[in-house]
Scaffold this motif. Structure first.
Motif, PDB file in Angstrom:
ATOM      1  N   PRO A 163      -3.169  -7.716 -12.467  1.00 18.56           N
ATOM      2  CA  PRO A 163      -2.236  -7.477 -11.364  1.00 18.56           C
ATOM      3  C   PRO A 163      -0.912  -6.867 -11.828  1.00 18.56           C
ATOM      4  O   PRO A 163      -0.310  -7.322 -12.811  1.00 18.56           O
ATOM      5  N   LEU A 164      -0.476  -5.835 -11.118  1.00 20.59           N
ATOM      6  CA  LEU A 164       0.849  -5.274 -11.362  1.00 20.59           C
ATOM      7  C   LEU A 164       1.905  -6.308 -10.979  1.00 20.59           C
ATOM      8  O   LEU A 164       1.756  -7.006  -9.972  1.00 20.59           O
ATOM      9  N   PRO A 165       2.958  -6.442 -11.792  1.00 29.13           N
ATOM     10  CA  PRO A 165       3.924  -7.538 -11.571  1.00 29.13           C
ATOM     11  C   PRO A 165       4.489  -7.593 -10.157  1.00 29.13           C
ATOM     12  O   PRO A 165       4.673  -8.686  -9.603  1.00 29.13           O
ATOM     13  N   HIS A 166       4.745  -6.443  -9.534  1.00 29.81           N
ATOM     14  CA  HIS A 166       5.377  -6.492  -8.211  1.00 29.81           C
ATOM     15  C   HIS A 166       4.405  -6.882  -7.103  1.00 29.81           C
ATOM     16  O   HIS A 166       4.800  -6.989  -5.937  1.00 29.81           O
ATOM     17  N   PHE A 167       3.124  -7.138  -7.453  1.00 29.32           N
ATOM     18  CA  PHE A 167       2.171  -7.639  -6.464  1.00 29.32           C
ATOM     19  C   PHE A 167       1.916  -9.142  -6.619  1.00 29.32           C
ATOM     20  O   PHE A 167       1.083  -9.696  -5.890  1.00 29.32           O
ATOM     21  N   VAL A 168       2.591  -9.797  -7.551  1.00 33.51           N
ATOM     22  CA  VAL A 168       2.431 -11.245  -7.742  1.00 33.51           C
ATOM     23  C   VAL A 168       3.714 -11.940  -7.276  1.00 33.51           C
ATOM     24  O   VAL A 168       4.771 -11.749  -7.889  1.00 33.51           O
ATOM     25  N   PRO A 169       3.673 -12.696  -6.190  1.00 31.62           N
ATOM     26  CA  PRO A 169       4.878 -13.373  -5.698  1.00 31.62           C
ATOM     27  C   PRO A 169       5.484 -14.275  -6.762  1.00 31.62           C
ATOM     28  O   PRO A 169       4.768 -14.904  -7.557  1.00 31.62           O
ATOM     29  N   GLU A 170       6.797 -14.338  -6.777  1.00 30.46           N
ATOM     30  CA  GLU A 170       7.506 -15.161  -7.756  1.00 30.46           C
ATOM     31  C   GLU A 170       7.060 -16.612  -7.635  1.00 30.46           C
ATOM     32  O   GLU A 170       6.978 -17.163  -6.544  1.00 30.46           O
ATOM     33  N   GLY A 171       6.739 -17.209  -8.772  1.00 29.66           N
ATOM     34  CA  GLY A 171       6.330 -18.604  -8.806  1.00 29.66           C
ATOM     35  C   GLY A 171       4.844 -18.833  -8.597  1.00 29.66           C
ATOM     36  O   GLY A 171       4.380 -19.965  -8.684  1.00 29.66           O
TER      37      GLY A 171
END
Length: 347
Positions: free
Chosen positions: A297-305
């Motif tokens: 997963p690209l980082p900006h597609f994984v919600p924080e936390g």
């Protein structure tokens, strides 16, 4: 979604003919919406000459008209993913770790060609991952198929550029994952002879599955049979519009977007019209990505936390697991997310 299901049509012409930045932005936005909401798209404005498509169809007709014994001369080991696949030699549902509902293998026959190591000179690639093609001794077959293959490849590469804009990644990011892509084109013939058929018969044209890579470019006859699973767990018939290709997302696209773009579950049922089965042909060009590309997963597609849905894996590792299911009969235990969606629909 079920009550109003439809496959969006997107004109990609501005990316094919050097449209303006504003026109391309509209295309990218429309494609992004379609990928999030449906996962299947009709594309027009692709620039493929109808004569090239007709050449492909004629080549397919010429090969599939051979006797089964003649066609079996071109069977290769399943790991090669090239050459001829006879009817009932595969079970696509095994690629996501699910038993065929009918416990019988899929009745389609197919012929595969793809990118070989020689297509990427200087890259030092292994023929284990980029196998050589085998070409049948059918007049004009290689020329007609190769001409269409090159055009389908161009369309897939155009879609990659659109995906970069839609996903808001830096230009060239996805191209770097696909500059020696494992590309395969599978030409399918649904091999039950045309004629009367018992409507209650349990037959599977091609079992429920997701495609392996980033994106698939599909040419198909305008004959019923292809079905797509929506987000509510309902199956819907899909047929290409005039002059359109059907586009669907594969597992690598789902991994990159952490399932915000879902890999499309689909199947092919026997195309039965008024009690008579109709012949159906299709050619799927799979643009899968580089064998050694690590995808997660690209980082900006994984919600924080939150934890990502997928661990990083190479494209090769993922494809080997899928092929071991569909072509070698070994259930893919890595297809848990896809299998869960299918099992939920079965309820």
């Amino acid at each position: 979604m079920s009550a109003e299901f439809s496959v969006p049509t997107v004109d990609i012409g501005p990316y094919v003919t050097a449209g303006s930045a504003a026109e391309r932005a509209q295309v990218a936005a429309a494609l992004d919406a379609a990928c999030r909401e449906v996962g299947f798209i009709q594309i027009v404005g692709h620039g493929v000459d109808p004569a090239v498509i007709a050449g492909l169809a004629g080549a397919m007709d010429d090969f599939f008209a051979l006797t089964l014994a003649e066609k079996k001369q071109y069977v290769l080991p399943p790991s090669k993913n090239r050459g001829y696949s006879p009817p009932k030699s595969e079970s696509l549902s095994y690629s996501i770790g699910v038993d065929s509902v009918t416990r019988m293998n899929d009745f389609f026959e197919a012929f595969n060609v793809g990118a070989s190591a020689a297509d990427y000179p200087g890259a030092g690639l292994s023929t284990d991952d980029y196998a050589e093609n085998v070409w049948p001794e059918v007049a004009g077959y290689e020329t007609r198929v190769s001409t269409y293959y090159d055009e389908a490849s161009r369309v897939a590469q155009t879609l990659i550029r659109i995906f970069e804009d839609a996903l808001k990644v830096e230009p060239g990011y996805l191209e770097a994952l696909t500059d020696h892509s494992i590309d395969v084109m599978r030409m399918n013939n649904y091999a039950l002879p045309e004629g009367e058929i018992e409507l209650g018969a349990e037959l599977t044209g091609m079992g429920e599955h997701t495609d392996f890579g980033i994106v698939t470019v599909l040419w198909a006859d305008q004959v019923d049979g292809l079905q797509v699973l929506d987000s509510d767990g309902q199956w819907h018939d899909v047929s290409p519009a005039d002059d359109a290709f059907l586009i669907n997302l594969g597992d690598v696209a789902a991994r990159l977007t952490n399932d915000q773009w879902a890999s499309t579950l689909h199947r092919v049922k026997p195309p039965i019209v008024n009690g008579t089965i109709k012949r159906r042909r299709s050619a799927a060009f799979f643009h899968d990505g580089n064998a050694d590309a690590i995808v997660g997963p690209l980082p900006h597609f994984v919600p924080e936390g939150e934890e990502p849905h997928y661990e990083p894996v190479t494209v090769k590792e993922h494809i080997v697991a899928k092929l071991s299911g569909s072509r070698a009969g070994k259930k893919n235990v890595g297809g848990l997310r896809e299998a869960a969606r299918l099992n939920a629909a079965a309820q």
